[in-house]
Design an enzyme around this catalytic site. Structure first.
Site, PDB file in Angstrom:
ATOM      1  N   ARG A 197       0.850  -1.183   0.000  1.00 15.53           N
ATOM      2  CA  ARG A 197       0.000   0.000   0.000  1.00 15.53           C
ATOM      3  C   ARG A 197       0.891   1.240   0.000  1.00 15.53           C
ATOM      4  NH1 ARG A 197      -1.906  -3.616   3.900  1.00 15.53           N
ATOM      5  NH2 ARG A 197      -3.976  -4.485   3.463  1.00 15.53           N
ATOM      6  N   LYS A 221      -1.813  -2.941   8.068  1.00  8.57           N
ATOM      7  CA  LYS A 221      -2.969  -2.583   8.885  1.00  8.57           C
ATOM      8  C   LYS A 221      -2.927  -3.332  10.207  1.00  8.57           C
ATOM      9  CE  LYS A 221      -6.170  -1.364   5.169  1.00  8.57           C
ATOM     10  NZ  LYS A 221      -7.483  -1.623   4.549  1.00  8.57           N
ATOM     11  N   HIS A 291      -2.757   2.374  -5.642  1.00  3.54           N
ATOM     12  CA  HIS A 291      -3.525   1.160  -5.387  1.00  3.54           C
ATOM     13  C   HIS A 291      -3.771   0.385  -6.677  1.00  3.54           C
ATOM     14  CE1 HIS A 291      -5.033  -0.509  -1.684  1.00  3.54           C
ATOM     15  NE2 HIS A 291      -6.078  -1.011  -2.310  1.00  3.54           N
ATOM     16  N   ARG A 294      -0.899  -1.797  -6.995  1.00  2.00           N
ATOM     17  CA  ARG A 294      -1.064  -2.940  -6.078  1.00  2.00           C
ATOM     18  C   ARG A 294      -1.977  -3.982  -6.716  1.00  2.00           C
ATOM     19  NH1 ARG A 294      -1.110  -4.466  -0.539  1.00  2.00           N
ATOM     20  NH2 ARG A 294      -3.102  -5.156   0.302  1.00  2.00           N
ATOM     21  N   HIS A 317      -3.310  -9.349   3.335  1.00  2.21           N
ATOM     22  CA  HIS A 317      -4.749  -9.473   3.560  1.00  2.21           C
ATOM     23  C   HIS A 317      -5.008 -10.393   4.752  1.00  2.21           C
ATOM     24  CE1 HIS A 317      -5.848  -8.425  -0.883  1.00  2.21           C
ATOM     25  NE2 HIS A 317      -5.721  -7.355  -0.131  1.00  2.21           N
ATOM     26  N   TYR A 326      -8.936 -10.926  -7.223  1.00  2.00           N
ATOM     27  CA  TYR A 326      -7.993 -10.906  -8.341  1.00  2.00           C
ATOM     28  C   TYR A 326      -8.145 -12.123  -9.251  1.00  2.00           C
ATOM     29  CZ  TYR A 326      -6.079  -7.193  -5.546  1.00  2.00           C
ATOM     30  OH  TYR A 326      -5.953  -6.033  -4.815  1.00  2.00           O
TER      31      TYR A 326
END
Length: 345
Positions: A197, A221, A291, A294, A317, A326
């Site tokens: 990110r 995150k 993004h 990404r 993730h 994806y």
């Protein structure tokens, strides 16, 4: 402070003291215990203040009076005022998170939010560059002139650059003017090579780069740490930046930041987005954000045969469901190629 933030603060101050304290305690729980980012905490608090304001208007003066009918009424009101499905889904998630916390904290007799349903958000397929387009973008800083936006330059050195320019063509190019394309190249290479990110890329320190193993240490995150490999082109870009670029832009505010921006401080994600967009536009590519790089990295990995679980770990993730989007992108690209090329499509 934005108008929306001021509105939330006013509603927060107007809540009964017990409800106001519950909001503050929940925000502290998200920040200290759950280690959520300031942006995430602000979003949860905004939703919660709106919910509790609605509850008070319905006659709830004590948190224990909050029940499922109030939660549903709040969501219904959001829907009638034009909230999108994605916003409704997020607000329902905020309500469920608060309800679960309040029940564990003894503020609610039951977890009333557990039964709260929310509309499934319509998920659009992400924008993905072709491999040749991604290559053209990351190589653009080597082919194009460096950005002249003063936000991307150290002001003191920008003044020196103006002096050099006024002195005539024989004065040469400042070291920082040479450094900016090196910084831009390593930013683009890292975004595409690792799929990190933009906030993660800007948060990298010099010590987070393991040159021997060709991996970077990333804090994603929730403060989750992961190691992400990068390839030979990114390695060359990093070497050039650390040898010739960063020393020319480093200043008192640089610290250990890997990527530097205005005044020699850590590169800001907003500026990084501007850099990506500017080079994409100059290269004649579709509008592109960090993004999108990404998304492109993940899609190209899967198309090249990478395992879905490996891509999940690479991207950081927490759920495989986030990574599975994806696979749909790859299928859609295959369908498009089939429709274009097959005579009986």
């Amino acid at each position: 402070m934005s108008r929306a933030d001021r509105g939330t603060r006013a509603m927060h101050q107007a809540l009964p003291p017990a409800l106001r304290d519950a909001v503050d305690d929940f925000a502290e729980h998200l920040s200290r215990v759950r280690n959520r980012s300031a942006h995430t905490v602000r979003a949860y608090v905004t939703d919660l203040v709106s919910l509790l304001d609605h509850a008070v208007r319905m006659g709830c003066v004590d948190l224990a009076e909050l029940d499922l009918s109030v939660l549903r009424s709040w969501l219904a009101r959001q829907r009638t005022t034009g909230a999108a499905r994605t916003s409704l889904a997020r607000r329902a998630a905020s309500a469920r998170a608060f309800s679960a916390w309040a029940h564990r904290a003894g503020l609610l007799p039951a977890d009333v939010g557990a039964a709260l349903a929310s509309p499934r958000a319509h998920r659009e397929l992400p924008s993905v560059l072709r491999a040749d387009q991604a290559a053209a973008l990351v190589e653009a800083p080597s082919r194009q002139a460096a950005p002249t936006n003063p936000r991307l330059m150290n002001p003191a050195r920008t003044d020196q650059a103006r002096t050099d320019a006024a002195a005539g063509p024989t004065s040469g190019v400042t070291k920082e003017a040479e450094a900016v394309p090196l910084r831009d190249r390593v930013l683009l290479e890292l975004l595409y090579a690792t799929g990190v990110r933009v906030s993660e890329a800007c948060g990298l320190d010099v010590g987070d780069v393991d040159h021997g193993r060709r991996v970077i240490r990333v804090f994603g995150k929730g403060g989750r740490e992961r190691s992400v490999p990068y390839g030979v082109p990114a390695e060359r870009a990093l070497d050039d930046w650390l040898r010739r670029g960063r020393p020319a832009m480093v200043g008192a505010r640089s610290g250990e930041a890997l990527l530097l921006g205005a005044r020699g401080g850590r590169l800001n994600p907003t500026t990084a987005r501007q850099i990506v967009g500017a080079y994409a536009e100059a290269a004649g590519l579709p509008r592109t954000s960090p993004h999108d790089l990404r998304h492109s990295a993940a899609t190209h990995l899967l198309e090249g045969g990478a395992d879905l679980r490996a891509v999940q770990e690479l991207l950081g993730h927490s759920s495989l469901a986030s990574t599975q989007i994806y696979t749909h992108v790859s299928v859609e690209r295959l369908r498009a190629a089939y429709r274009q090329a097959h005579p009986r499509a």
